[in-house]
Design a protein around this motif. Structure first.
Motif, mmCIF file in Angstrom:
data_model
loop_
_atom_site.group_PDB
_atom_site.id
_atom_site.type_symbol
_atom_site.label_atom_id
_atom_site.label_comp_id
_atom_site.label_asym_id
_atom_site.label_seq_id
_atom_site.Cartn_x
_atom_site.Cartn_y
_atom_site.Cartn_z
ATOM 1 N N CYS A 109 0.833 -1.202 0.000
ATOM 2 C CA CYS A 109 0.000 0.000 0.000
ATOM 3 C C CYS A 109 0.871 1.257 0.000
ATOM 4 O O CYS A 109 0.615 2.211 -0.753
ATOM 5 C CB CYS A 109 -0.918 -0.014 1.214
ATOM 6 S SG CYS A 109 -2.027 1.408 1.340
ATOM 7 N N GLY A 110 1.904 1.273 0.837
ATOM 8 C CA GLY A 110 2.784 2.436 0.894
ATOM 9 C C GLY A 110 3.446 2.718 -0.437
ATOM 10 O O GLY A 110 3.545 3.873 -0.872
ATOM 11 N N ALA A 111 3.910 1.653 -1.120
ATOM 12 C CA ALA A 111 4.554 1.831 -2.424
ATOM 13 C C ALA A 111 3.571 2.370 -3.458
ATOM 14 O O ALA A 111 3.933 3.209 -4.297
ATOM 15 C CB ALA A 111 5.151 0.502 -2.888
ATOM 16 N N PHE A 138 11.827 0.482 -6.125
ATOM 17 C CA PHE A 138 10.894 -0.310 -5.337
ATOM 18 C C PHE A 138 11.572 -1.450 -4.591
ATOM 19 O O PHE A 138 11.150 -1.789 -3.472
ATOM 20 C CB PHE A 138 9.802 -0.873 -6.255
ATOM 21 C CG PHE A 138 8.915 0.177 -6.845
ATOM 22 C CD1 PHE A 138 7.771 0.589 -6.191
ATOM 23 C CD2 PHE A 138 9.225 0.770 -8.059
ATOM 24 C CE1 PHE A 138 6.948 1.558 -6.725
ATOM 25 C CE2 PHE A 138 8.414 1.748 -8.612
ATOM 26 C CZ PHE A 138 7.274 2.149 -7.944
ATOM 27 N N SER A 139 12.560 -2.073 -5.172
ATOM 28 C CA SER A 139 13.108 -3.299 -4.588
ATOM 29 C C SER A 139 14.629 -3.264 -4.598
ATOM 30 O O SER A 139 15.237 -2.438 -5.269
ATOM 31 C CB SER A 139 12.610 -4.519 -5.368
ATOM 32 O OG SER A 139 12.960 -4.407 -6.745
ATOM 33 N N THR A 140 15.215 -4.166 -3.827
ATOM 34 C CA THR A 140 16.675 -4.254 -3.760
ATOM 35 C C THR A 140 17.183 -5.246 -4.796
ATOM 36 O O THR A 140 16.572 -6.287 -5.021
ATOM 37 C CB THR A 140 17.133 -4.701 -2.365
ATOM 38 O OG1 THR A 140 16.623 -6.006 -2.086
ATOM 39 C CG2 THR A 140 16.640 -3.738 -1.299
ATOM 40 N N ASN A 141 18.294 -4.910 -5.418
ATOM 41 C CA ASN A 141 18.928 -5.795 -6.391
ATOM 42 C C ASN A 141 20.431 -5.527 -6.384
ATOM 43 O O ASN A 141 20.852 -4.374 -6.280
ATOM 44 C CB ASN A 141 18.364 -5.561 -7.804
ATOM 45 C CG ASN A 141 16.943 -6.066 -7.963
ATOM 46 O OD1 ASN A 141 16.715 -7.226 -8.250
ATOM 47 N ND2 ASN A 141 15.973 -5.180 -7.748
ATOM 48 N N LEU A 205 9.532 -7.303 -0.899
ATOM 49 C CA LEU A 205 8.554 -8.017 -1.723
ATOM 50 C C LEU A 205 7.255 -7.235 -1.904
ATOM 51 O O LEU A 205 6.619 -7.336 -2.955
ATOM 52 C CB LEU A 205 8.271 -9.386 -1.108
ATOM 53 C CG LEU A 205 9.486 -10.322 -1.012
ATOM 54 C CD1 LEU A 205 9.087 -11.649 -0.376
ATOM 55 C CD2 LEU A 205 10.118 -10.544 -2.380
ATOM 56 N N GLY A 206 6.850 -6.437 -0.905
ATOM 57 C CA GLY A 206 5.654 -5.616 -1.076
ATOM 58 C C GLY A 206 5.817 -4.591 -2.193
ATOM 59 O O GLY A 206 5.023 -4.555 -3.147
ATOM 60 N N PRO A 207 6.853 -3.743 -2.134
ATOM 61 C CA PRO A 207 7.080 -2.805 -3.247
ATOM 62 C C PRO A 207 7.444 -3.497 -4.561
ATOM 63 O O PRO A 207 7.108 -2.986 -5.634
ATOM 64 C CB PRO A 207 8.246 -1.940 -2.733
ATOM 65 C CG PRO A 207 8.109 -1.986 -1.251
ATOM 66 C CD PRO A 207 7.660 -3.385 -0.952
ATOM 67 N N ARG A 208 8.098 -4.655 -4.493
ATOM 68 C CA ARG A 208 8.403 -5.391 -5.735
ATOM 69 C C ARG A 208 7.112 -5.789 -6.440
ATOM 70 O O ARG A 208 6.997 -5.702 -7.668
ATOM 71 C CB ARG A 208 9.250 -6.630 -5.425
ATOM 72 C CG ARG A 208 9.863 -7.288 -6.668
ATOM 73 C CD ARG A 208 10.668 -8.527 -6.264
ATOM 74 N NE ARG A 208 11.843 -8.220 -5.497
ATOM 75 C CZ ARG A 208 13.063 -8.042 -6.005
ATOM 76 N NH1 ARG A 208 13.257 -8.156 -7.323
ATOM 77 N NH2 ARG A 208 14.086 -7.769 -5.209
#
Length: 252
Positions: A109-111, A138-141, A205-208
Protein backbone atom coordinates in the motif's frame (compact mmCIF):
# COMPACT_ATOMS: atom_id res chain seq x y z
CA UNK A 1 -19.00 -14.87 36.55
CA UNK A 2 -16.04 -17.01 35.56
CA UNK A 3 -17.43 -17.47 32.04
CA UNK A 4 -17.96 -13.72 31.71
CA UNK A 5 -14.43 -13.06 32.87
CA UNK A 6 -13.02 -15.54 30.35
CA UNK A 7 -15.10 -14.02 27.56
CA UNK A 8 -14.01 -10.52 28.56
CA UNK A 9 -10.34 -11.51 28.65
CA UNK A 10 -10.61 -13.20 25.25
CA UNK A 11 -12.31 -10.13 23.77
CA UNK A 12 -9.57 -7.89 25.13
CA UNK A 13 -6.92 -10.21 23.71
CA UNK A 14 -8.52 -10.13 20.27
CA UNK A 15 -8.88 -6.34 20.35
CA UNK A 16 -5.23 -5.95 21.34
CA UNK A 17 -4.12 -8.32 18.59
CA UNK A 18 -6.19 -6.45 15.99
CA UNK A 19 -4.74 -3.16 17.20
CA UNK A 20 -1.22 -4.55 16.83
CA UNK A 21 -1.97 -5.88 13.34
CA UNK A 22 -3.26 -2.46 12.26
CA UNK A 23 -0.15 -0.86 13.78
CA UNK A 24 2.06 -3.25 11.77
CA UNK A 25 0.17 -2.34 8.58
CA UNK A 26 0.27 1.42 9.15
CA UNK A 27 3.83 1.46 10.47
CA UNK A 28 5.19 -0.52 7.54
CA UNK A 29 3.26 1.64 5.07
CA UNK A 30 4.72 4.80 6.62
CA UNK A 31 8.23 3.32 6.53
CA UNK A 32 7.82 2.59 2.81
CA UNK A 33 6.47 6.08 2.17
CA UNK A 34 9.76 7.46 3.44
CA UNK A 35 11.95 4.78 1.85
CA UNK A 36 10.45 4.38 -1.62
CA UNK A 37 9.69 8.09 -1.65
CA UNK A 38 13.32 9.06 -1.16
CA UNK A 39 14.38 6.70 -3.97
CA UNK A 40 11.83 8.41 -6.24
CA UNK A 41 13.37 11.75 -5.29
CA UNK A 42 16.86 10.49 -6.05
CA UNK A 43 16.13 8.68 -9.33
CA UNK A 44 13.17 10.18 -11.19
CA UNK A 45 13.38 12.99 -13.71
CA UNK A 46 12.44 16.55 -12.65
CA UNK A 47 12.20 15.89 -8.90
CA UNK A 48 13.66 18.53 -6.60
CA UNK A 49 16.37 16.22 -5.26
CA UNK A 50 17.35 14.12 -8.27
CA UNK A 51 20.88 12.77 -8.04
CA UNK A 52 21.20 13.40 -4.30
CA UNK A 53 22.97 10.06 -3.82
CA UNK A 54 22.80 7.11 -1.48
CA UNK A 55 23.85 9.04 1.62
CA UNK A 56 20.68 11.11 1.18
CA UNK A 57 18.60 7.95 0.72
CA UNK A 58 20.10 5.95 3.60
CA UNK A 59 19.74 8.89 5.98
CA UNK A 60 16.06 9.21 5.07
CA UNK A 61 15.51 5.49 5.69
CA UNK A 62 17.09 5.83 9.14
CA UNK A 63 15.16 8.97 10.10
CA UNK A 64 11.94 7.51 8.69
CA UNK A 65 12.16 4.34 10.76
CA UNK A 66 12.87 6.41 13.87
CA UNK A 67 9.68 8.41 13.23
CA UNK A 68 7.67 5.22 12.71
CA UNK A 69 8.87 3.77 16.01
CA UNK A 70 8.07 6.98 17.86
CA UNK A 71 4.54 6.97 16.41
CA UNK A 72 3.64 3.29 16.63
CA UNK A 73 5.87 2.05 19.45
CA UNK A 74 7.36 -1.43 19.50
CA UNK A 75 6.12 -2.63 16.13
CA UNK A 76 8.10 -5.26 14.20
CA UNK A 77 7.71 -3.72 10.70
CA UNK A 78 9.53 -6.82 9.47
CA UNK A 79 8.62 -10.52 9.18
CA UNK A 80 12.20 -11.42 10.15
CA UNK A 81 11.88 -9.42 13.38
CA UNK A 82 8.49 -11.03 14.01
CA UNK A 83 10.12 -14.46 13.66
CA UNK A 84 12.95 -13.55 16.05
CA UNK A 85 10.47 -12.23 18.62
CA UNK A 86 8.28 -15.32 18.30
CA UNK A 87 11.29 -17.58 18.90
CA UNK A 88 12.18 -15.53 22.00
CA UNK A 89 8.60 -15.59 23.28
CA UNK A 90 8.21 -11.82 22.94
CA UNK A 91 5.11 -12.29 20.78
CA UNK A 92 2.78 -15.26 20.43
CA UNK A 93 3.27 -17.62 17.50
CA UNK A 94 -0.40 -16.95 16.74
CA UNK A 95 0.62 -13.39 15.84
CA UNK A 96 3.41 -14.34 13.47
CA UNK A 97 1.46 -14.96 10.25
CA UNK A 98 -1.03 -12.08 10.78
CA UNK A 99 1.87 -9.69 11.45
CA UNK A 100 3.69 -10.83 8.31
CA UNK A 101 0.58 -10.40 6.16
CA UNK A 102 -0.12 -6.94 7.63
CA UNK A 103 3.47 -5.85 7.03
CA UNK A 104 3.48 -7.10 3.45
CA UNK A 105 0.16 -5.39 2.67
CA UNK A 106 1.32 -2.21 4.38
CA UNK A 107 4.48 -2.16 2.26
CA UNK A 108 2.44 -2.77 -0.91
CA UNK A 109 0.00 0.00 0.00
CA UNK A 110 2.78 2.44 0.89
CA UNK A 111 4.55 1.83 -2.42
CA UNK A 112 1.33 2.39 -4.36
CA UNK A 113 0.71 5.69 -2.54
CA UNK A 114 4.24 6.82 -3.41
CA UNK A 115 3.56 6.01 -7.08
CA UNK A 116 0.45 8.19 -7.04
CA UNK A 117 2.44 11.05 -5.48
CA UNK A 118 5.21 10.77 -8.09
CA UNK A 119 3.08 9.70 -11.10
CA UNK A 120 4.01 12.82 -13.11
CA UNK A 121 7.69 12.19 -12.47
CA UNK A 122 7.40 8.55 -13.51
CA UNK A 123 5.87 9.76 -16.76
CA UNK A 124 8.61 12.39 -17.19
CA UNK A 125 11.20 9.63 -16.73
CA UNK A 126 9.94 7.44 -19.59
CA UNK A 127 12.77 7.01 -22.07
CA UNK A 128 15.03 9.24 -19.94
CA UNK A 129 15.82 7.11 -16.86
CA UNK A 130 17.14 3.54 -17.09
CA UNK A 131 14.24 1.11 -16.47
CA UNK A 132 16.46 -0.89 -14.10
CA UNK A 133 16.98 2.24 -11.98
CA UNK A 134 13.21 2.75 -11.88
CA UNK A 135 12.67 -0.87 -10.85
CA UNK A 136 15.25 -0.44 -8.10
CA UNK A 137 13.22 2.40 -6.62
CA UNK A 138 10.89 -0.31 -5.34
CA UNK A 139 13.11 -3.30 -4.59
CA UNK A 140 16.67 -4.25 -3.76
CA UNK A 141 18.93 -5.80 -6.39
CA UNK A 142 22.70 -6.35 -6.45
CA UNK A 143 25.00 -4.71 -8.98
CA UNK A 144 27.04 -7.94 -9.01
CA UNK A 145 24.75 -10.96 -9.11
CA UNK A 146 26.22 -13.84 -7.12
CA UNK A 147 23.30 -15.57 -5.44
CA UNK A 148 25.21 -17.52 -2.76
CA UNK A 149 27.18 -14.43 -1.72
CA UNK A 150 24.11 -12.19 -2.01
CA UNK A 151 22.24 -14.64 0.24
CA UNK A 152 25.04 -14.59 2.81
CA UNK A 153 25.20 -10.79 2.78
CA UNK A 154 21.46 -10.44 3.43
CA UNK A 155 21.44 -13.15 6.11
CA UNK A 156 24.45 -11.69 7.91
CA UNK A 157 23.24 -8.08 7.65
CA UNK A 158 19.88 -9.17 9.05
CA UNK A 159 21.64 -10.99 11.89
CA UNK A 160 23.62 -7.86 12.76
CA UNK A 161 20.53 -5.66 12.46
CA UNK A 162 18.15 -7.78 14.54
CA UNK A 163 20.74 -8.68 17.16
CA UNK A 164 21.54 -5.00 17.59
CA UNK A 165 17.87 -3.98 17.79
CA UNK A 166 17.23 -6.65 20.42
CA UNK A 167 20.34 -5.56 22.29
CA UNK A 168 19.26 -1.91 22.30
CA UNK A 169 15.78 -2.92 23.47
CA UNK A 170 17.33 -5.07 26.21
CA UNK A 171 19.69 -2.42 27.62
CA UNK A 172 18.32 0.97 26.54
CA UNK A 173 14.66 0.62 25.60
CA UNK A 174 13.96 4.33 26.22
CA UNK A 175 16.15 5.32 23.25
CA UNK A 176 15.05 2.47 20.98
CA UNK A 177 13.60 4.62 18.13
CA UNK A 178 16.72 6.77 17.90
CA UNK A 179 19.02 3.78 18.33
CA UNK A 180 17.34 1.84 15.54
CA UNK A 181 17.51 4.85 13.21
CA UNK A 182 21.24 5.20 13.82
CA UNK A 183 21.64 1.45 13.37
CA UNK A 184 19.86 1.49 9.99
CA UNK A 185 22.10 4.38 8.90
CA UNK A 186 25.27 2.54 9.98
CA UNK A 187 24.30 -0.78 8.39
CA UNK A 188 23.27 0.95 5.18
CA UNK A 189 26.62 2.71 4.97
CA UNK A 190 28.76 -0.24 6.06
CA UNK A 191 26.96 -3.31 4.73
CA UNK A 192 24.45 -2.03 2.17
CA UNK A 193 26.62 -1.86 -0.93
CA UNK A 194 26.47 -5.48 -2.14
CA UNK A 195 22.67 -5.99 -2.06
CA UNK A 196 20.96 -2.78 -0.96
CA UNK A 197 20.33 -4.18 2.56
CA UNK A 198 16.67 -5.23 2.49
CA UNK A 199 16.85 -7.25 5.76
CA UNK A 200 13.08 -7.33 5.59
CA UNK A 201 10.79 -9.40 3.36
CA UNK A 202 7.95 -6.87 3.51
CA UNK A 203 10.22 -3.96 2.59
CA UNK A 204 11.36 -5.72 -0.59
CA UNK A 205 8.55 -8.02 -1.72
CA UNK A 206 5.65 -5.62 -1.08
CA UNK A 207 7.08 -2.80 -3.25
CA UNK A 208 8.40 -5.39 -5.74
CA UNK A 209 4.82 -6.58 -6.24
CA UNK A 210 3.69 -2.94 -6.51
CA UNK A 211 6.16 -2.44 -9.38
CA UNK A 212 4.61 -5.46 -11.11
CA UNK A 213 1.05 -4.19 -10.68
CA UNK A 214 1.42 -0.44 -11.24
CA UNK A 215 0.99 1.10 -14.73
CA UNK A 216 4.66 2.03 -15.13
CA UNK A 217 5.82 2.18 -18.75
CA UNK A 218 8.88 0.40 -20.18
CA UNK A 219 9.20 -2.06 -17.31
CA UNK A 220 12.20 -4.31 -17.05
CA UNK A 221 12.29 -7.84 -15.58
CA UNK A 222 11.31 -7.76 -11.90
CA UNK A 223 13.72 -10.60 -11.02
CA UNK A 224 11.43 -12.57 -8.73
CA UNK A 225 14.02 -15.35 -8.58
CA UNK A 226 16.38 -13.03 -6.71
CA UNK A 227 13.56 -11.41 -4.71
CA UNK A 228 12.10 -14.64 -3.37
CA UNK A 229 15.46 -16.26 -2.66
CA UNK A 230 17.64 -13.48 -1.22
CA UNK A 231 15.45 -10.82 0.46
CA UNK A 232 12.68 -13.42 0.72
CA UNK A 233 14.47 -16.20 2.63
CA UNK A 234 17.86 -14.93 3.84
CA UNK A 235 16.39 -12.54 6.47
CA UNK A 236 14.68 -15.50 8.15
CA UNK A 237 18.07 -17.21 8.46
CA UNK A 238 19.49 -14.06 10.02
CA UNK A 239 16.46 -13.85 12.33
CA UNK A 240 16.99 -17.36 13.71
CA UNK A 241 20.68 -16.61 14.34
CA UNK A 242 19.78 -13.30 16.01
CA UNK A 243 17.26 -14.98 18.29
CA UNK A 244 19.81 -17.62 19.31
CA UNK A 245 22.41 -14.91 19.98
CA UNK A 246 19.95 -12.82 22.00
CA UNK A 247 18.98 -15.83 24.09
CA UNK A 248 22.43 -17.34 24.51
CA UNK A 249 24.56 -14.21 24.91
CA UNK A 250 22.24 -11.35 25.89
CA UNK A 251 20.17 -13.56 28.18
CA UNK A 252 16.83 -12.58 26.70
Amino acid sequence: CRCRRIISEERERIIKMLHNIVAEFLGTALMILFGVGVHCDEVLNKTKYRGSGHLFAITTWGFGITVVLFVFGGVCLNPAMALAQAILGMISWKCFIPYCVAEFLGALCGACIVYVMYADHFKASEGVVDPVAIRNIFSTNPNIRNLPRNFFVEAFATFVFLSSVLGIAHTSEEILPIGVGILVWAIGMGLGGPTGFAMNQARDLGPRLAYTLLPIQNKTDNDWQYGLLVPGIAPFVGAVCAALFAKGFLGM
